[in-house]
Write an enzyme that holds these catalytic residues in place. Structure first.
Site, short mmCIF file in Angstrom:
data_model
loop_
_atom_site.label_atom_id
_atom_site.label_comp_id
_atom_site.label_asym_id
_atom_site.label_seq_id
_atom_site.Cartn_x
_atom_site.Cartn_y
_atom_site.Cartn_z
N HIS A 100 0.84 -1.20 0.00
CA HIS A 100 0.00 0.00 0.00
C HIS A 100 0.87 1.25 0.00
O HIS A 100 1.98 1.24 0.52
CB HIS A 100 -0.94 0.01 1.21
CG HIS A 100 -0.26 -0.17 2.52
ND1 HIS A 100 0.15 -1.40 2.99
CD2 HIS A 100 0.12 0.72 3.47
CE1 HIS A 100 0.73 -1.27 4.16
NE2 HIS A 100 0.73 0.01 4.48
N HIS A 102 0.94 5.15 1.23
CA HIS A 102 0.33 6.19 2.06
C HIS A 102 0.39 7.51 1.29
O HIS A 102 1.45 7.89 0.80
CB HIS A 102 1.12 6.39 3.36
CG HIS A 102 1.10 5.23 4.29
ND1 HIS A 102 0.24 5.17 5.36
CD2 HIS A 102 1.83 4.09 4.34
CE1 HIS A 102 0.46 4.04 6.02
NE2 HIS A 102 1.42 3.36 5.43
P1 5GP Z 1 1.80 0.30 7.47
O1 5GP Z 1 2.24 0.53 8.88
O2 5GP Z 1 1.66 -1.18 7.16
O3 5GP Z 1 2.63 1.02 6.45
O4 5GP Z 1 0.37 0.96 7.36
C1 5GP Z 1 -0.82 0.29 7.57
C2 5GP Z 1 -1.90 1.34 7.72
O5 5GP Z 1 -3.15 0.70 7.58
C3 5GP Z 1 -1.90 2.03 9.08
O6 5GP Z 1 -1.73 3.43 8.88
C4 5GP Z 1 -3.26 1.68 9.69
O7 5GP Z 1 -3.85 2.76 10.36
C5 5GP Z 1 -4.07 1.28 8.46
N1 5GP Z 1 -5.08 0.25 8.72
C6 5GP Z 1 -4.91 -0.92 9.40
N2 5GP Z 1 -6.05 -1.62 9.42
C7 5GP Z 1 -6.96 -0.89 8.73
C8 5GP Z 1 -8.35 -1.10 8.42
O8 5GP Z 1 -8.98 -2.11 8.76
N3 5GP Z 1 -8.97 -0.12 7.70
C9 5GP Z 1 -8.32 1.00 7.28
N4 5GP Z 1 -9.01 1.89 6.59
N5 5GP Z 1 -7.02 1.23 7.56
C10 5GP Z 1 -6.35 0.30 8.28
#
Ligand code: 5GP
Ligand code: ZN
Length: 137
Positions: A100, A102
């Site tokens: 993903h 951001h």
């Molecule tokens: P990472 O730390 O893997 O780069 O980012 C994962 C992101 O996904 C985090 O910012 C977290 O808030 C978001 N996230 C995790 N679970 C969910 C979910 O069920 N729904 C949404 N909309 N965001 C999520």
């Protein structure tokens, strides 16, 4: 697709999300714990663990959509900038193992700090690193 992956479930519509863009390949939705007003995640609908595992055509397309999201955040939310980033692996802070991007809109004086503390490396070490990365391409 992975049965247990939360972003696969969101892509399949099994878990609700605030979608801002969707087509056959890509989905963009609001981060459930936003770092700023409008923090959006861009994900391919197909499951890839992280950016290094994503085929180039899909990767390029995800970044194309990320660009559109940043433009919309600036145009419609009054953002004055954005941070666009993707975490690869646990050590980099990746908590969801589904690639993903951001797209974090930024506002003047929003106080948000994405910390990249500077380090000084010796010239010899810089040359070794330069050589290693170049060799790996
Ligand atoms: P990472 O730390 O893997 O780069 O980012 C994962 C992101 O996904 C985090 O910012 C977290 O808030 C978001 N996230 C995790 N679970 C969910 C979910 O069920 N729904 C949404 N909309 N965001 C999520
Ligand atoms: Zn997934």
């Amino acid at each position: 697709m992975s049965d247990s992956c939360i972003f696969c479930k969101i892509a399949r519509g099994e878990i609700p999300s605030y979608k801002v863009y969707e087509d056959d390949v890509v989905l963009a939705f609001l981060d459930v714990n936003p770092s700023s007003r409008g923090h959006t995640l861009v994900v391919p609908k197909e499951h890839f663990d992280d950016m290094t595992k994503c085929p180039k055509d899909i990767l390029d397309y995800c970044f194309e959509v990320a660009q559109l999201i940043a433009q919309a955040q600036i145009k419609e939310l009054g953002a004055t900038g954005a941070n666009v980033l993707t975490n690869i692996g646990k050590s980099a802070g990746q908590s969801v193992r589904h690639f993903h991007i951001h797209v974090i809109p930024r506002y003047d004086n929003d106080g948000l700090k994405l910390a990249f503390p500077p380090k000084q490396l010796e010239d010899k070490e810089m040359l070794l690193i330069q050589d290693s990365i170049s060799k790996g391409l």
